[in-house]
Write a protein that holds these residues in place. Sequence first.
Motif, short mmCIF file in Angstrom:
data_model
loop_
_atom_site.label_atom_id
_atom_site.label_comp_id
_atom_site.label_asym_id
_atom_site.label_seq_id
_atom_site.Cartn_x
_atom_site.Cartn_y
_atom_site.Cartn_z
N SER A 6 19.84 14.09 13.45
CA SER A 6 18.15 14.84 13.27
C SER A 6 18.01 15.71 14.26
O SER A 6 18.59 15.70 15.34
CB SER A 6 17.52 13.81 12.91
OG SER A 6 16.25 14.19 12.21
N ASP A 8 15.42 15.58 16.50
CA ASP A 8 15.48 15.22 17.73
C ASP A 8 16.40 14.25 18.22
O ASP A 8 16.37 13.56 19.46
CB ASP A 8 14.02 14.15 17.70
CG ASP A 8 14.07 12.84 16.65
OD1 ASP A 8 15.34 12.75 15.97
OD2 ASP A 8 13.35 11.94 16.82
N THR A 10 18.36 11.78 16.54
CA THR A 10 18.54 10.66 16.20
C THR A 10 19.63 10.51 15.17
O THR A 10 19.83 11.41 14.36
CB THR A 10 17.12 9.94 15.37
OG1 THR A 10 16.38 9.99 16.33
CG2 THR A 10 17.18 8.78 14.79
N SER A 67 8.04 7.90 16.26
CA SER A 67 8.74 8.57 15.38
C SER A 67 7.44 9.11 14.35
O SER A 67 6.57 8.15 14.08
CB SER A 67 9.71 8.05 14.46
OG SER A 67 10.96 7.97 15.31
N ASP A 71 9.26 13.82 11.69
CA ASP A 71 10.97 13.57 12.04
C ASP A 71 11.58 12.82 10.95
O ASP A 71 12.85 13.11 10.59
CB ASP A 71 10.75 12.34 13.07
CG ASP A 71 10.01 12.55 14.53
OD1 ASP A 71 10.48 13.78 14.84
OD2 ASP A 71 9.21 12.06 15.26
N ASP A 74 12.87 15.82 9.01
CA ASP A 74 13.79 16.30 9.43
C ASP A 74 15.04 15.62 9.16
O ASP A 74 16.29 16.05 9.02
CB ASP A 74 13.79 16.22 11.27
CG ASP A 74 12.67 17.62 11.52
OD1 ASP A 74 12.33 18.69 10.48
OD2 ASP A 74 12.05 17.53 12.42
N ASP A 75 14.97 14.28 9.16
CA ASP A 75 16.33 13.37 9.03
C ASP A 75 16.79 13.74 7.59
O ASP A 75 18.10 13.69 7.50
CB ASP A 75 15.76 11.73 9.00
CG ASP A 75 15.21 11.23 10.18
OD1 ASP A 75 15.24 12.00 11.50
OD2 ASP A 75 14.63 10.25 10.23
#
Length: 257
Positions: A6, A8, A10, A67, A71, A74-75
Amino acid sequence: MDQAISADGTRIAFEQVGAGPTVVIVGGAFSLAADGNALASALAEAGFRVVTIDRRGRGSSDDKRGSTPEDEADDLAAVIEAAGGEAIVLGHSSGAVLALYAAARGAPIRSLFLSEPPFRFGTDEPAADLPRRLQQLVDDGRSDEAVVTFQLEGVGLPPEMVEQIRNSDQFVPLVPLAQSTVYDATLTAQVSTPPREMLSVTQPVTILRGEQTFPILVAAADRLASEIDGAELVIVPESVMHRPDPVATARVVRERV
């Protein structure tokens, strides 16, 4: 499981089955990729390549403190990109809220199927401090209480049902997912009444609900369908009490793609 990275950093784990146009399933509260297996199998049999996700903080996916709904959007975008760059997205419950939110933020979504999204539109809203209290319970090592609190206040389950779950074998697997209740509570609070950007997505939108389900979900589905221009409301009799029937749901998708 495969992994997507992702925005960030992750790592988000996902599984794939079948061949054909890609459908990404986004589950609701407490759900893992494996919980979508029956639906994934039905969709695969209907001619789709199906991706199921462990949302952040669940199963084989990683997590990061603090999170946000952005986020998680975005995942989903990262998983779609890793799975080929564009996808049909089928979201259930809070996963439907996330799917619509991600579409409004520009995720590469071809079309949306939203199964019983729990938008409240200002009615019977949970307390504004629920996400903060859930996070505090997790931080204090009281993940079991976070699960119970979310079920009572975030979902609105009757106390007797929550107590029954707590005293059953169903409860133990929920406790490791307690951190994800913070994310679900934050997301559904932030867009409880979907903003203009979510109501004006350009993708085709199909909203699904059962005939026998919770009244708040009936109201949410019906109102959302009326507020998104061109959205189609499909009542699926086989789906009962917030449990989408795999075969019937796959049929709805197949008929519209």
